[in-house]
Design a protein around this motif. Structure first.
Motif, PDB file in Angstrom:
ATOM      1  N   ARG A  25      -1.753  -0.603   0.819  1.00 18.23           N
ATOM      2  CA  ARG A  25      -1.224   0.747   0.637  1.00 18.23           C
ATOM      3  C   ARG A  25       0.246   0.671   0.264  1.00 18.23           C
ATOM      4  NH1 ARG A  25      -2.463   4.760   5.209  1.00 18.23           N
ATOM      5  NH2 ARG A  25      -1.813   6.153   3.537  1.00 18.23           N
TER       6      ARG A  25
ATOM      7  N   PHE B  51       2.545   8.531   5.975  1.00 16.49           N
ATOM      8  CA  PHE B  51       2.254   7.156   5.576  1.00 16.49           C
ATOM      9  C   PHE B  51       2.666   6.169   6.674  1.00 16.49           C
ATOM     10  CE2 PHE B  51       3.420   3.143   3.512  1.00 16.49           C
ATOM     11  CZ  PHE B  51       2.282   2.875   2.760  1.00 16.49           C
TER      12      PHE B  51
ATOM     13  N   VAL C 299      -1.162  -6.519   0.437  1.00 15.46           N
ATOM     14  CA  VAL C 299      -0.752  -5.144   0.724  1.00 15.46           C
ATOM     15  C   VAL C 299      -1.782  -4.206   0.108  1.00 15.46           C
ATOM     16  CG1 VAL C 299       1.013  -3.382   0.298  1.00 15.46           C
ATOM     17  CG2 VAL C 299       1.690  -5.708   0.913  1.00 15.46           C
TER      18      VAL C 299
ATOM     19  N   THR D 297       1.647   4.655  11.832  1.00 18.52           N
ATOM     20  CA  THR D 297       0.883   3.461  12.196  1.00 18.52           C
ATOM     21  C   THR D 297       1.761   2.541  13.029  1.00 18.52           C
ATOM     22  OG1 THR D 297      -0.367   1.574  11.338  1.00 18.52           O
ATOM     23  CG2 THR D 297       1.534   2.279  10.044  1.00 18.52           C
TER      24      THR D 297
ATOM     25  N   VAL E 197       5.243  -2.494   8.364  1.00 15.92           N
ATOM     26  CA  VAL E 197       5.347  -1.987   7.004  1.00 15.92           C
ATOM     27  C   VAL E 197       6.501  -2.721   6.322  1.00 15.92           C
ATOM     28  CG1 VAL E 197       5.809   0.059   5.587  1.00 15.92           C
ATOM     29  CG2 VAL E 197       4.475   0.281   7.707  1.00 15.92           C
TER      30      VAL E 197
ATOM     31  N   LYS F  36       0.099  -4.875   5.428  1.00 15.71           N
ATOM     32  CA  LYS F  36      -0.898  -4.132   4.656  1.00 15.71           C
ATOM     33  C   LYS F  36      -0.300  -2.910   3.967  1.00 15.71           C
ATOM     34  CE  LYS F  36      -4.546  -6.438   6.272  1.00 15.71           C
ATOM     35  NZ  LYS F  36      -4.531  -7.765   5.765  1.00 15.71           N
ATOM     36  N   ARG F  37       0.942  -2.557   4.330  1.00 14.34           N
ATOM     37  CA  ARG F  37       1.607  -1.382   3.773  1.00 14.34           C
ATOM     38  C   ARG F  37       3.010  -1.745   3.308  1.00 14.34           C
ATOM     39  NH1 ARG F  37      -0.089   3.923   6.854  1.00 14.34           N
ATOM     40  NH2 ARG F  37      -2.090   3.255   7.680  1.00 14.34           N
TER      41      ARG F  37
ATOM     42  N   GLY G 135       5.432   0.950  11.504  1.00 12.91           N
ATOM     43  CA  GLY G 135       5.605   2.209  10.792  1.00 12.91           C
ATOM     44  C   GLY G 135       6.201   3.319  11.634  1.00 12.91           C
TER      45      GLY G 135
END
Length: 164
Positions: A49, A82, A47, A85, A89, A5-6, A112
């Motif tokens: 972010r 950022f 993704v 998490t 990532v 998602k990042r 992350g």
């Protein structure tokens, strides 16, 4: 890349880009910046972010290539926030073009917080929990850009498909 998602994308440092030039991610392939191709592929893959490590000299041009929600900064504190998490990532440590048939290579994903810790403490890309991510072709310079343009022209100018 279904669960990522990042994503973090690294540009060359501003000082390393000669006057009159731009980072490779901002070079055009078929009149479209590589960063635009990458952003479209990331969104298609889910993704949500995007963080671009980019200095102020090219920040505005990078911003025009991505959704307004993308973060663009060269500040460690912004990147660290950022990365706060446990989610994996995606990391593109250099210029890259999305190409479904590109095998795993230099793009990778890791949680992350693990990325932040390794980058803060060891300043390395060796991340124990990292997994290689296929579908990204490294862009090494103008020759790679020319090769990509030729390949896409042969394909009729179509964008590379995302990972299924």
């Amino acid at each position: 890349m279904c669960c990522l998602k990042r994503a973090v994308l690294f540009f060359e440092e501003d000082a390393a880009v000669p006057a009159g030039s731009k980072p490779l991610m901002l070079e055009a392939v078929l009149s479209c910046p590589i960063l635009t191709w990458a952003g479209e592929r990331l969104r298609a893959d889910g993704v949500q972010r995007i963080f671009v490590v980019c200095g102020p000299r090219f920040a505005e041009e990078a911003r025009r290539c991505l959704p307004q929600t993308a973060q663009i900064s060269e500040q460690w504190t912004d990147l660290e926030a950022f990365l706060d998490t446990e989610e994996p990532v995606l990391v593109l440590p250099r210029a890259a073009f999305p190409m479904a048939e590109a095998g795993p290579g230099f793009a990778y994903s890791a949680p992350g917080r693990e990325l932040a810790g390794v980058w803060r403490e060891k300043m390395t890309n060796y991340v124990q929990g990292a997994e290689l991510v296929p579908g990204w072709l490294p862009v090494y310079g103008p020759d790679t850009v020319a090769e990509l343009e030729e390949l896409l022209r042969r394909r009729g100018g179509e964008a590379p498909a995302g990972n299924e």
